[in-house]
Design a protein around this motif. Sequence first.
Motif, mmCIF file in Angstrom:
data_model
loop_
_atom_site.group_PDB
_atom_site.id
_atom_site.type_symbol
_atom_site.label_atom_id
_atom_site.label_comp_id
_atom_site.label_asym_id
_atom_site.label_seq_id
_atom_site.Cartn_x
_atom_site.Cartn_y
_atom_site.Cartn_z
ATOM 1 N N SER A 267 48.894 38.710 28.228
ATOM 2 C CA SER A 267 47.389 38.854 28.897
ATOM 3 C C SER A 267 46.969 40.239 29.137
ATOM 4 N N VAL A 268 45.653 40.411 28.970
ATOM 5 C CA VAL A 268 44.737 41.448 29.393
ATOM 6 C C VAL A 268 44.951 41.764 30.799
ATOM 7 N N CYS A 269 45.244 42.929 31.121
ATOM 8 C CA CYS A 269 45.307 43.573 32.497
ATOM 9 C C CYS A 269 43.852 44.216 32.661
ATOM 10 N N VAL A 270 43.097 43.902 33.596
ATOM 11 C CA VAL A 270 41.776 44.564 34.126
ATOM 12 C C VAL A 270 41.982 45.219 35.411
ATOM 13 N N GLY A 271 42.091 46.406 35.665
ATOM 14 C CA GLY A 271 42.356 47.124 36.826
ATOM 15 C C GLY A 271 40.912 47.498 37.437
ATOM 16 N N TYR A 272 40.770 47.141 38.855
ATOM 17 C CA TYR A 272 39.226 47.552 39.537
ATOM 18 C C TYR A 272 39.630 47.829 40.929
ATOM 19 N N ASP A 273 39.361 48.749 41.589
ATOM 20 C CA ASP A 273 39.374 49.046 43.042
ATOM 21 C C ASP A 273 40.707 49.004 43.558
ATOM 22 N N GLY A 274 41.560 49.375 42.656
ATOM 23 C CA GLY A 274 43.029 49.148 42.879
ATOM 24 C C GLY A 274 43.882 47.754 42.863
ATOM 25 N N LYS A 275 43.055 46.999 42.506
ATOM 26 C CA LYS A 275 43.603 45.523 42.124
ATOM 27 C C LYS A 275 43.501 45.366 40.575
ATOM 28 N N VAL A 276 44.261 43.904 40.336
ATOM 29 C CA VAL A 276 44.181 43.772 38.920
ATOM 30 C C VAL A 276 43.905 42.255 38.671
ATOM 31 N N GLU A 277 43.503 41.937 37.479
ATOM 32 C CA GLU A 277 43.291 40.607 37.362
ATOM 33 C C GLU A 277 43.704 40.360 35.909
ATOM 34 N N GLN A 278 44.474 39.435 35.640
ATOM 35 C CA GLN A 278 45.027 39.151 34.139
ATOM 36 C C GLN A 278 44.655 37.967 33.451
ATOM 37 N N GLU A 315 33.695 37.348 30.936
ATOM 38 C CA GLU A 315 32.811 37.018 29.666
ATOM 39 C C GLU A 315 33.160 38.190 28.630
ATOM 40 N N CYS A 316 33.286 39.534 29.033
ATOM 41 C CA CYS A 316 33.461 40.631 28.225
ATOM 42 C C CYS A 316 34.801 40.306 27.415
ATOM 43 N N VAL A 317 35.920 40.188 28.324
ATOM 44 C CA VAL A 317 37.204 39.920 28.047
ATOM 45 C C VAL A 317 37.319 38.689 26.937
ATOM 46 N N ARG A 318 36.653 37.565 27.287
ATOM 47 C CA ARG A 318 36.408 36.579 26.269
ATOM 48 C C ARG A 318 35.820 36.890 25.060
ATOM 49 N N ALA A 319 34.876 37.640 24.989
ATOM 50 C CA ALA A 319 34.365 38.262 23.629
ATOM 51 C C ALA A 319 35.277 39.294 23.098
#
Length: 344
Positions: A267-278, A315-319
Amino acid sequence: MSYDRALFGICNPLLDISANVSLDLVTKYGAAFGSAIMADDKQQPVYDEIVKNYDVEYTAGGATQNVFRVYQWLMQTSTPAATFLGCVGNDEYGKTLKKNAEKDGLHIEYQVDEKAPTGTCAVLVVGKERSLIANLGAANNYSKEHFHSEKVQELFKKANFYYFSGFFVTVQPEVMVEVGKHAAETNKIYSLNLSAPFVIQFFKDQLTAALPYTDYLFGNEDEAKVFAASNGWETSDVAEIAAKASLLEKANDKRKRTVVFTQGPHSVCVGYDGKVEQYPVQKIDSDLIVDTNGAGDSFCGGFLAGLVQGKDIKECVRAAIYTSSTVIQHSGCTFPEKPDFKFN
């Protein structure tokens, strides 16, 4: 909407010299798969050796130039949607680089060095793995004078998005900071790629100077772990590192930093404001994978194409996943004539 030269970047334009070689050759020159190193005196002979002893292929390369080529490919605009700068020699290699980059749709403003040769990169291929040994040559001589020229300044200030690879800290880190300051002061978007573990380890001060201006920080799992160690963080969890990196000092407080770390097929890890989405990565049959080396650059190219068009992170991650998964099914950082992708 016009995207005329919306993206601007400077880095090291290199001519890739690719060859299928033996594992012994990779070991001989102290190279490592999936990574790039700068050639020292010991490694300088690798270029002549592969040209003499192997069938070689010459292609336009350099990390940021590859990012921009993939970005332009996905944008599919009739006019250049990006401006790329760097320094090349006054030789046939330099002319070939410019011709190929313009063929891929970029606006090119190379500085031409009359004394140094165009930079090269030995691409050592063993099976589906590649190791890169770069000799910057003229690329190492990019000057502030060229950046401050009237024509380049016009292009620079016209752009709304900026992207640098970490490799450029070895050439003109002060220019990277200058662009970052402009981006922060004008609320434009500045992106930076960690690029390689050696950049983080040996050019930490130069990299750190650019980080406060960075709105989007890119890297892979190995770079993320080295980055964590360089900051004294006692963790090797990529998701946690992405979250921590998003909270580092930032000059422009109008937007928070987004950190994007890839993990190969994971998975791609995206950190933002101290939190993360995968975000999960689609599985590709191993028989279809030709060359994994261009995955990181092509990922960034796809992501930037979404970012420039105002798409959300998902959408950026999907691309980005689409472009990276497409490029790894081709040799080198190459792609089909047209993308089979549409933004939502």
